[in-house]
Design a protein around this motif. Structure first.
Motif, PDB file in Angstrom:
ATOM      1  N   ASP A  57       0.992  -1.473   0.263  1.00  0.00           N
ATOM      2  CA  ASP A  57      -0.234   0.544  -0.010  1.00  0.00           C
ATOM      3  C   ASP A  57       0.467   1.249  -0.277  1.00  0.00           C
ATOM      4  OD1 ASP A  57      -1.558   1.860   0.373  1.00  0.00           O
ATOM      5  OD2 ASP A  57      -2.864   1.224   2.356  1.00  0.00           O
ATOM      6  N   VAL A  58       0.878   2.214  -1.173  1.00  0.00           N
ATOM      7  CA  VAL A  58       2.104   2.697  -1.431  1.00  0.00           C
ATOM      8  C   VAL A  58       1.505   3.964  -0.140  1.00  0.00           C
ATOM      9  CG1 VAL A  58       0.677   4.391  -2.979  1.00  0.00           C
ATOM     10  CG2 VAL A  58       2.893   4.243  -3.068  1.00  0.00           C
ATOM     11  N   SER A  59       0.724   4.227   0.236  1.00  0.00           N
ATOM     12  CA  SER A  59      -0.206   5.435   0.729  1.00  0.00           C
ATOM     13  C   SER A  59       0.136   4.889   2.543  1.00  0.00           C
ATOM     14  CB  SER A  59      -1.720   5.663   1.246  1.00  0.00           C
ATOM     15  OG  SER A  59      -2.439   4.460   1.405  1.00  0.00           O
ATOM     16  N   LYS A  60       1.241   3.873   2.195  1.00  0.00           N
ATOM     17  CA  LYS A  60       1.041   3.761   4.016  1.00  0.00           C
ATOM     18  C   LYS A  60       2.848   3.625   3.711  1.00  0.00           C
ATOM     19  CE  LYS A  60      -0.383   2.391   7.582  1.00  0.00           C
ATOM     20  NZ  LYS A  60      -1.287   1.225   7.570  1.00  0.00           N
ATOM     21  N   ASP A  61       3.392   3.874   2.567  1.00  0.00           N
ATOM     22  CA  ASP A  61       4.937   4.075   2.772  1.00  0.00           C
ATOM     23  C   ASP A  61       5.003   5.860   2.736  1.00  0.00           C
ATOM     24  OD1 ASP A  61       8.110   2.953   2.029  1.00  0.00           O
ATOM     25  OD2 ASP A  61       7.734   3.192   0.025  1.00  0.00           O
ATOM     26  N   ALA A  62       5.525   5.961   4.338  1.00  0.00           N
ATOM     27  CA  ALA A  62       5.732   7.321   4.119  1.00  0.00           C
ATOM     28  C   ALA A  62       7.302   7.159   4.868  1.00  0.00           C
ATOM     29  CB  ALA A  62       4.910   7.826   6.177  1.00  0.00           C
ATOM     30  N   LEU A  63       7.454   8.357   5.271  1.00  0.00           N
ATOM     31  CA  LEU A  63       8.479   8.660   5.489  1.00  0.00           C
ATOM     32  C   LEU A  63       9.303   8.056   6.745  1.00  0.00           C
ATOM     33  CD1 LEU A  63       9.633  12.648   3.949  1.00  0.00           C
ATOM     34  CD2 LEU A  63      10.550  10.305   3.727  1.00  0.00           C
ATOM     35  N   LEU A  64       9.794   7.459   6.567  1.00  0.00           N
ATOM     36  CA  LEU A  64      10.411   6.721   7.820  1.00  0.00           C
ATOM     37  C   LEU A  64      10.280   8.178   9.300  1.00  0.00           C
ATOM     38  CD1 LEU A  64      10.315   4.127   9.551  1.00  0.00           C
ATOM     39  CD2 LEU A  64      12.951   4.092   9.321  1.00  0.00           C
ATOM     40  N   SER A  65      10.633   9.175   8.990  1.00  0.00           N
ATOM     41  CA  SER A  65      11.272  10.199   9.751  1.00  0.00           C
ATOM     42  C   SER A  65       9.230  11.189  10.124  1.00  0.00           C
ATOM     43  CB  SER A  65      11.667  11.048   9.071  1.00  0.00           C
ATOM     44  OG  SER A  65      11.087  11.633   7.973  1.00  0.00           O
ATOM     45  N   ASP A  66       8.869  11.009   9.331  1.00  0.00           N
ATOM     46  CA  ASP A  66       7.313  11.008   9.819  1.00  0.00           C
ATOM     47  C   ASP A  66       6.608  10.452  10.514  1.00  0.00           C
ATOM     48  OD1 ASP A  66       6.812  13.824   8.582  1.00  0.00           O
ATOM     49  OD2 ASP A  66       7.041  12.864   6.739  1.00  0.00           O
ATOM     50  N   VAL A  67       6.864   8.908   9.977  1.00  0.00           N
ATOM     51  CA  VAL A  67       6.862   7.813  11.208  1.00  0.00           C
ATOM     52  C   VAL A  67       7.339   7.855  13.147  1.00  0.00           C
ATOM     53  CG1 VAL A  67       6.350   5.801  11.415  1.00  0.00           C
ATOM     54  CG2 VAL A  67       6.326   6.534   9.427  1.00  0.00           C
ATOM     55  N   CYS A  68       8.658   8.308  12.462  1.00  0.00           N
ATOM     56  CA  CYS A  68       9.126   7.866  14.283  1.00  0.00           C
ATOM     57  C   CYS A  68       8.628   9.285  15.273  1.00  0.00           C
ATOM     58  CB  CYS A  68      10.603   8.217  13.998  1.00  0.00           C
ATOM     59  SG  CYS A  68      11.244   6.694  13.167  1.00  0.00           S
ATOM     60  N   ILE A  69       8.287  10.274  14.321  1.00  0.00           N
ATOM     61  CA  ILE A  69       8.099  11.585  15.226  1.00  0.00           C
ATOM     62  C   ILE A  69       6.427  11.395  15.282  1.00  0.00           C
ATOM     63  CG2 ILE A  69       7.883  14.266  14.460  1.00  0.00           C
ATOM     64  CD1 ILE A  69       9.950  14.395  12.960  1.00  0.00           C
ATOM     65  N   SER A  70       5.790  11.085  14.801  1.00  0.00           N
ATOM     66  CA  SER A  70       4.647  10.696  14.897  1.00  0.00           C
ATOM     67  C   SER A  70       4.669   9.657  15.902  1.00  0.00           C
ATOM     68  CB  SER A  70       4.033  10.405  13.671  1.00  0.00           C
ATOM     69  OG  SER A  70       3.709  11.153  12.480  1.00  0.00           O
ATOM     70  N   THR A  71       5.225   8.418  16.335  1.00  0.00           N
ATOM     71  CA  THR A  71       4.399   7.792  17.155  1.00  0.00           C
ATOM     72  C   THR A  71       4.903   8.446  18.665  1.00  0.00           C
ATOM     73  OG1 THR A  71       4.843   5.307  17.167  1.00  0.00           O
ATOM     74  CG2 THR A  71       6.807   6.383  16.598  1.00  0.00           C
ATOM     75  N   SER A  72       6.074   9.204  18.514  1.00  0.00           N
ATOM     76  CA  SER A  72       6.863   9.910  19.934  1.00  0.00           C
ATOM     77  C   SER A  72       6.539  10.360  20.036  1.00  0.00           C
ATOM     78  CB  SER A  72       8.303   9.995  19.172  1.00  0.00           C
ATOM     79  OG  SER A  72       8.692  10.536  18.601  1.00  0.00           O
ATOM     80  N   ALA A  73       4.721  10.899  19.460  1.00  0.00           N
ATOM     81  CA  ALA A  73       3.969  12.558  20.087  1.00  0.00           C
ATOM     82  C   ALA A  73       3.381  12.128  21.287  1.00  0.00           C
ATOM     83  CB  ALA A  73       3.450  12.938  18.517  1.00  0.00           C
ATOM     84  N   ALA A  74       4.274  12.197  22.036  1.00  0.00           N
ATOM     85  CA  ALA A  74       3.533  12.286  23.536  1.00  0.00           C
ATOM     86  C   ALA A  74       2.186  13.144  23.944  1.00  0.00           C
ATOM     87  CB  ALA A  74       4.773  10.833  24.822  1.00  0.00           C
ATOM     88  N   PRO A  75       1.138  13.122  24.923  1.00  0.00           N
ATOM     89  CA  PRO A  75       0.686  14.009  24.640  1.00  0.00           C
ATOM     90  C   PRO A  75       1.024  14.722  25.825  1.00  0.00           C
ATOM     91  CG  PRO A  75      -1.167  12.666  24.037  1.00  0.00           C
ATOM     92  CD  PRO A  75       0.424  11.746  23.876  1.00  0.00           C
ATOM     93  N   THR A  76       0.856  16.110  25.868  1.00  0.00           N
ATOM     94  CA  THR A  76       1.321  16.780  26.901  1.00  0.00           C
ATOM     95  C   THR A  76       2.727  17.230  26.804  1.00  0.00           C
ATOM     96  OG1 THR A  76       1.409  15.682  28.954  1.00  0.00           O
ATOM     97  CG2 THR A  76      -0.883  16.098  27.971  1.00  0.00           C
ATOM     98  N   TYR A  77       3.782  15.600  25.762  1.00  0.00           N
ATOM     99  CA  TYR A  77       5.237  16.066  26.157  1.00  0.00           C
ATOM    100  C   TYR A  77       5.462  17.044  24.818  1.00  0.00           C
ATOM    101  CZ  TYR A  77       5.140  14.165  30.699  1.00  0.00           C
ATOM    102  OH  TYR A  77       4.903  13.067  31.365  1.00  0.00           O
ATOM    103  N   LEU A  78       4.893  16.708  23.627  1.00  0.00           N
ATOM    104  CA  LEU A  78       5.213  16.582  21.979  1.00  0.00           C
ATOM    105  C   LEU A  78       3.855  16.876  21.730  1.00  0.00           C
ATOM    106  CD1 LEU A  78       8.399  14.377  22.016  1.00  0.00           C
ATOM    107  CD2 LEU A  78       8.477  16.858  22.509  1.00  0.00           C
ATOM    108  N   PRO A  79       4.030  17.600  20.776  1.00  0.00           N
ATOM    109  CA  PRO A  79       3.379  18.289  19.951  1.00  0.00           C
ATOM    110  C   PRO A  79       2.690  16.748  19.013  1.00  0.00           C
ATOM    111  CG  PRO A  79       4.389  19.342  18.793  1.00  0.00           C
ATOM    112  CD  PRO A  79       5.307  19.240  19.827  1.00  0.00           C
ATOM    113  N   GLY A  80       1.456  17.313  18.613  1.00  0.00           N
ATOM    114  CA  GLY A  80       1.286  16.044  17.502  1.00  0.00           C
ATOM    115  C   GLY A  80       2.128  16.428  15.811  1.00  0.00           C
ATOM    116  N   HIS A  81       1.949  15.273  15.288  1.00  0.00           N
ATOM    117  CA  HIS A  81       2.269  15.333  13.787  1.00  0.00           C
ATOM    118  C   HIS A  81       1.738  14.950  12.501  1.00  0.00           C
ATOM    119  CE1 HIS A  81       5.440  15.941  11.046  1.00  0.00           C
ATOM    120  NE2 HIS A  81       5.650  14.822  10.669  1.00  0.00           N
ATOM    121  N   GLN A  82       1.385  16.366  11.601  1.00  0.00           N
ATOM    122  CA  GLN A  82       1.074  15.883  10.246  1.00  0.00           C
ATOM    123  C   GLN A  82       1.313  15.999   8.870  1.00  0.00           C
ATOM    124  OE1 GLN A  82      -1.495  19.892   8.843  1.00  0.00           O
ATOM    125  NE2 GLN A  82      -2.992  18.440   9.388  1.00  0.00           N
ATOM    126  N   PHE A  83       1.752  15.046   8.320  1.00  0.00           N
ATOM    127  CA  PHE A  83       2.114  14.804   7.142  1.00  0.00           C
ATOM    128  C   PHE A  83       1.194  14.300   6.253  1.00  0.00           C
ATOM    129  CE2 PHE A  83       3.404  10.804   9.169  1.00  0.00           C
ATOM    130  CZ  PHE A  83       3.033  10.048   8.167  1.00  0.00           C
TER     131      PHE A  83
END
Length: 289
Positions: A57-83
């Motif tokens: 699924d090419v739509s799930k083949d995101a940049l690994l950097s975007d995925v890592c930033i997203s999965t570590s965006a803990a609420p109240t500690y780091l902001p959510g990530h949009q891409f």
């Protein structure tokens, strides 16, 4: 400098480092099979990225950097990530993601489910077994530590709190911590009971420290002193006996039928090494035919 400005500067710095390290690498280009959970706050549902899904699924083949930033965006500690990514037909797919721990604070069960899915789909990377034949699975689950031993709060105290008290109390985000810990512990209990019921409990190893205190238990104290302290905690944990969860108390207790965590990790490594050699020999034999 205002707090909001410091927050934005921190976010920019962290994002820049992640993007510099990972560059243009995409999920499908990961060296090993990976499964990374996130949570889409716009759709209010988990979004899971994996190398297998990214290849189909090419739509799930995101940049690994975007995925890592997203999965570590803990609420109240780091902001959510949009891409955004693109579907095969060129249309846009938008993601509005936060910490994967919201969906799977303990991702061990998610990994098992993903393997079962690939077996069900007939993926040739996996030995042809039944998708739910967990007796053939080896699961190593590494926790990041908790401060259960401190027992900071009780029901009497919580009865006096309002919304703000639950969200932030003496430097702790108790509501978030409660949901996260409950999710993590239930996964541990589920897998532990499952493997015990199948009489293959040595195929599951959970390494977790429930006795962190002070800054060692904090999510956002990254001083050199605290990082070195955590290294020491990890090394000491290797020498402790392997544990299994007590389904009544939720606490990890020594498993009298197993050795130390270090010995169990060595046993796991030897089993994986033997399995890899066997697979390579089988592959070489097939190539000769």
């Amino acid at each position: 400098m205002r707090r909001d400005d410091r927050f934005r500067n921190l976010r920019h710095c962290l994002h820049s480092i992640v993007r510099k390290l990972l560059g243009e690498t995409r999920v499908s280009q990961a060296l090993q099979n990976i499964v990374i959970p996130t949570f889409d706050i716009k759709l209010l549902q988990p979004t899971v990225f994996s190398r297998y899904d990214a290849k189909s699924d090419v739509s799930k083949d995101a940049l690994l950097s975007d995925v890592c930033i997203s999965t570590s965006a803990a609420p109240t500690y780091l902001p959510g990530h949009q891409f955004e990514t693109q579907y095969k037909d060129g249309s846009t797919r938008a993601f509005n993601l936060i910490d994967g721990g919201v969906a799977a604070n303990n991702p061990a069960l998610l990994a098992m489910t993903h393997v079962s899915k690939q077996i069900l789909l007939g993926n040739k990377d996996f030995f042809p077994i039944k998708p739910a034949d967990y007796g053939k699975f080896m699961v190593l689950s590494l926790g990041t530590g908790t401060a259960k031993i401190e027992e900071k709060y009780d029901a009497v105290q919580s009865g006096k709190w309002g919304v703000l008290g639950w969200l932030y109390n003496k430097g702790n985000t108790l509501l978030i911590d409660s949901f996260s810990q409950a999710s993590s512990d239930l996964v541990d209990i589920h897998i532990s009971v499952l493997f015990q019921a199948l009489h293959c409990n040595k195929g599951y190893l959970r390494i977790q420290d429930d006795e962190l205190t002070g800054e060692a238990a904090s999510v956002d104290v990254s001083t050199e002193e605290n990082l070195n302290r955590l290294v020491g905690v990890g090394k000491a944990l290797l020498k402790r006996p392997a544990c299994k969860v007590n389904v009544e108390t939720g606490k990890n207790e020594p498993d009298v039928h197993r050795g130390t965590n270090e010995e169990e990790l060595t046993r796991f490594a030897k089993m994986l090494s033997r399995e890899r050699r066997a697979r390579l020999q089988k592959q070489q034999g097939q190539n000769l035919l």
